[in-house]
Design a protein around this motif. Sequence first.
Motif, PDB file in Angstrom:
ATOM      1  N   SER A   1       0.841  -1.195   0.000  1.00 40.59           N
ATOM      2  CA  SER A   1       0.000   0.000   0.000  1.00 40.59           C
ATOM      3  C   SER A   1       0.877   1.246   0.000  1.00 40.59           C
ATOM      4  CB  SER A   1      -0.928   0.016   1.219  1.00 40.59           C
ATOM      5  OG  SER A   1      -0.171  -0.044   2.429  1.00 40.59           O
ATOM      6  N   VAL A   2       0.275   2.365  -0.396  1.00 39.49           N
ATOM      7  CA  VAL A   2       0.949   3.656  -0.412  1.00 39.49           C
ATOM      8  C   VAL A   2       0.050   4.657   0.306  1.00 39.49           C
ATOM      9  CG1 VAL A   2       1.891   5.509  -1.850  1.00 39.49           C
ATOM     10  CG2 VAL A   2       2.093   3.124  -2.595  1.00 39.49           C
ATOM     11  N   HIS A   3       0.638   5.434   1.234  1.00 45.79           N
ATOM     12  CA  HIS A   3      -0.146   6.370   2.036  1.00 45.79           C
ATOM     13  C   HIS A   3       0.489   7.757   1.970  1.00 45.79           C
ATOM     14  CE1 HIS A   3      -2.047   2.809   3.857  1.00 45.79           C
ATOM     15  NE2 HIS A   3      -0.823   2.317   3.906  1.00 45.79           N
TER      16      HIS A   3
ATOM     17  N   SER B   1       4.318   7.217   2.413  1.00 46.16           N
ATOM     18  CA  SER B   1       4.825   5.987   3.030  1.00 46.16           C
ATOM     19  C   SER B   1       4.450   4.809   2.147  1.00 46.16           C
ATOM     20  CB  SER B   1       4.244   5.797   4.428  1.00 46.16           C
ATOM     21  OG  SER B   1       4.854   6.667   5.353  1.00 46.16           O
ATOM     22  N   ILE B   2       5.410   3.940   1.900  1.00 44.21           N
ATOM     23  CA  ILE B   2       5.197   2.752   1.082  1.00 44.21           C
ATOM     24  C   ILE B   2       5.382   1.533   1.973  1.00 44.21           C
ATOM     25  CG2 ILE B   2       6.052   1.381  -0.856  1.00 44.21           C
ATOM     26  CD1 ILE B   2       6.636   5.133  -0.734  1.00 44.21           C
ATOM     27  N   VAL B   3       4.354   0.725   2.086  1.00 47.76           N
ATOM     28  CA  VAL B   3       4.419  -0.509   2.866  1.00 47.76           C
ATOM     29  C   VAL B   3       4.774  -1.640   1.918  1.00 47.76           C
ATOM     30  CG1 VAL B   3       3.162  -2.116   4.329  1.00 47.76           C
ATOM     31  CG2 VAL B   3       2.736   0.344   4.539  1.00 47.76           C
ATOM     32  N   VAL B   4       5.856  -2.354   2.231  1.00 43.99           N
ATOM     33  CA  VAL B   4       6.339  -3.454   1.406  1.00 43.99           C
ATOM     34  C   VAL B   4       6.130  -4.752   2.173  1.00 43.99           C
ATOM     35  CG1 VAL B   4       8.341  -4.475   0.264  1.00 43.99           C
ATOM     36  CG2 VAL B   4       8.030  -1.991   0.245  1.00 43.99           C
TER      37      VAL B   4
ATOM     38  N   VAL C   1       9.016   8.412   1.856  1.00 41.65           N
ATOM     39  CA  VAL C   1       9.779   9.066   0.800  1.00 41.65           C
ATOM     40  C   VAL C   1       9.217  10.452   0.549  1.00 41.65           C
ATOM     41  CG1 VAL C   1      10.490   8.920  -1.615  1.00 41.65           C
ATOM     42  CG2 VAL C   1      10.258   6.828  -0.250  1.00 41.65           C
ATOM     43  N   LYS C   2      10.116  11.421   0.423  1.00 39.48           N
ATOM     44  CA  LYS C   2       9.713  12.777   0.046  1.00 39.48           C
ATOM     45  C   LYS C   2      10.019  13.004  -1.420  1.00 39.48           C
ATOM     46  CE  LYS C   2      10.076  17.634   1.365  1.00 39.48           C
ATOM     47  NZ  LYS C   2      10.639  18.604   2.329  1.00 39.48           N
ATOM     48  N   ALA C   3       9.058  13.596  -2.147  1.00 43.81           N
ATOM     49  CA  ALA C   3       9.210  13.833  -3.583  1.00 43.81           C
ATOM     50  C   ALA C   3      10.177  14.988  -3.813  1.00 43.81           C
ATOM     51  CB  ALA C   3       7.855  14.132  -4.208  1.00 43.81           C
ATOM     52  N   LEU C   4      11.459  14.647  -3.985  1.00 41.51           N
ATOM     53  CA  LEU C   4      12.492  15.657  -4.222  1.00 41.51           C
ATOM     54  C   LEU C   4      12.968  15.665  -5.664  1.00 41.51           C
ATOM     55  CD1 LEU C   4      14.621  15.051  -0.997  1.00 41.51           C
ATOM     56  CD2 LEU C   4      12.979  16.899  -1.413  1.00 41.51           C
TER      57      LEU C   4
ATOM     58  N   HIS D   1      12.389  10.535  -9.582  1.00 38.53           N
ATOM     59  CA  HIS D   1      12.326   9.179  -9.051  1.00 38.53           C
ATOM     60  C   HIS D   1      11.500   9.114  -7.778  1.00 38.53           C
ATOM     61  CE1 HIS D   1      13.649   5.645  -6.747  1.00 38.53           C
ATOM     62  NE2 HIS D   1      13.802   5.066  -7.917  1.00 38.53           N
ATOM     63  N   SER D   2      11.825   9.947  -6.798  1.00 40.76           N
ATOM     64  CA  SER D   2      11.109   9.892  -5.524  1.00 40.76           C
ATOM     65  C   SER D   2       9.642  10.280  -5.694  1.00 40.76           C
ATOM     66  CB  SER D   2      11.786  10.794  -4.492  1.00 40.76           C
ATOM     67  OG  SER D   2      11.993  12.100  -4.997  1.00 40.76           O
ATOM     68  N   ALA D   3       9.332  11.169  -6.643  1.00 43.22           N
ATOM     69  CA  ALA D   3       7.932  11.507  -6.902  1.00 43.22           C
ATOM     70  C   ALA D   3       7.186  10.318  -7.487  1.00 43.22           C
ATOM     71  CB  ALA D   3       7.851  12.700  -7.851  1.00 43.22           C
ATOM     72  N   ALA D   4       7.857   9.559  -8.357  1.00 45.53           N
ATOM     73  CA  ALA D   4       7.216   8.386  -8.957  1.00 45.53           C
ATOM     74  C   ALA D   4       6.989   7.283  -7.928  1.00 45.53           C
ATOM     75  CB  ALA D   4       8.075   7.866 -10.115  1.00 45.53           C
ATOM     76  N   VAL D   5       7.866   7.200  -6.917  1.00 53.75           N
ATOM     77  CA  VAL D   5       7.692   6.187  -5.875  1.00 53.75           C
ATOM     78  C   VAL D   5       6.352   6.382  -5.167  1.00 53.75           C
ATOM     79  CG1 VAL D   5       8.569   5.371  -3.640  1.00 53.75           C
ATOM     80  CG2 VAL D   5      10.150   5.775  -5.536  1.00 53.75           C
TER      81      VAL D   5
END
Length: 453
Positions: free
Chosen positions: A239-241, A249-252, A299-302, A305-309
């Motif tokens: 999930s992604v929150h 936050s990405i739950v793996v 992850v912070k969208a900097l 790549h981080s924005a796509a995460v």
Amino acid sequence: MTTVHERAADPRTTRGRGRPRPSPAGPLLALLWAGAAGALALWWADTRSVVGLAGWLTDAGRIAGLLCGYACAVLVALMARVPLLERRVGSDRVARWHAMAGRYTICLLVAHVTLILFGYAAQDGSGVVDETLSVVLDYPDMLKATIGTLILFAVGITSARAARRRISHEFWYYVHLLTYVAVFLAFFHQLALGSDFVGDAAARFAWYTLYLGTAALVVWFRLLTPVRLNLRHRLRVESVHRESPGVFSIVVGGERLDELDARAGQFFRWRFLADGLRWTSTPYSLSAPPRPDRMRITVKALGDHSAAVGMLRPGTRVWAEGPYGSLTSDRSTSSKALLIAGGVGITPLRALFETLPGRVTLLYRARTAEDLALGGELEDIARWRGARVLYALNSADGSRPRLTAGFLREAVPDIAEHDVYLCGPPAMARDLYGELRAAGVPDRRIHHESFEL
């Protein structure tokens, strides 16, 4: 005016702590320098006398070549992601060692090539250009060594700070991987032409052992270990929150994740097998204590790549390597701890805030209240464990709070008795280190790990 907000009750001790695990950094550095002395000993044992200008130039080139060959092996070994180094010494410290070894290697390589060619030219009474062409084209294994040398120079140029700011991380990373090719190409001319190895079976055996041992570390820890980890644990995005503007936050999830022995404060290198992301491996810290069936990163969208995460879909396959990092409770020397986070640096400290034993205070530096990622979780943790959370926010006119030694002593009067865990932007970390020392915190109690790898 800058505001500092306090939440939760007075601190209390939660549970006991064992002795901190000593870092193996000192013995390992001593071992590395001993290896360099051993390389010099090869030249000393094989040299009876040095005569004339040609002799001095050539022998200086031999010394530089031996040390360069040894430094190449060290350079590759430090890239192998050996757990003893990554988890006990610290990934950021190993990265600094690697960068230093790289600078030594390039300098020694330049010295070796220059001194040898001038020495040979003086010995043969020829010009340097003619001697260079003769060496490259006529000597055994020298054409491969020349290609390897050019690759190492390319790696060195792209690793320079000025170049790193102008090229993408992906381009730098894949050029950096060519170090393996360069070292392989340059290896054989050392034994074919090096007078310290010709006719000396013991020296050749030692050199083969050094390089084959280094190759074994790379194959085991950079190839086989990650393959085993990902085949066994089958990681996928659960999930992604959204936590705050631009922060996700990405739950793996995965199988038998407790076998990874991951710790609060550590990180993995994550490769998300989605369009536009599968070719990039990026370090992200665990933002919550790992569980047997899931882990979480924030992850912070900097950048792209981080924005796509933050846009990942549940079910996306994940390729991970780790755990890495030494910013864990093993560093603790006191029953009191101060955690100082700046921006997205809260992620490893949030996990530590929940699990670090003893009396804990968290100081969270952010621009505005809206930028406080995971703030609700921090409040909940503070309540159940009786800890303190302090927020240092920008004032209404946008000015930043100054976290000076006086400010820190006022916020935590007995700060000199605390272990301090520090994670944030490099400039903030540098400034805070000086202020902490001025506030009386001993160097051994300041624990910091940079993720600029």
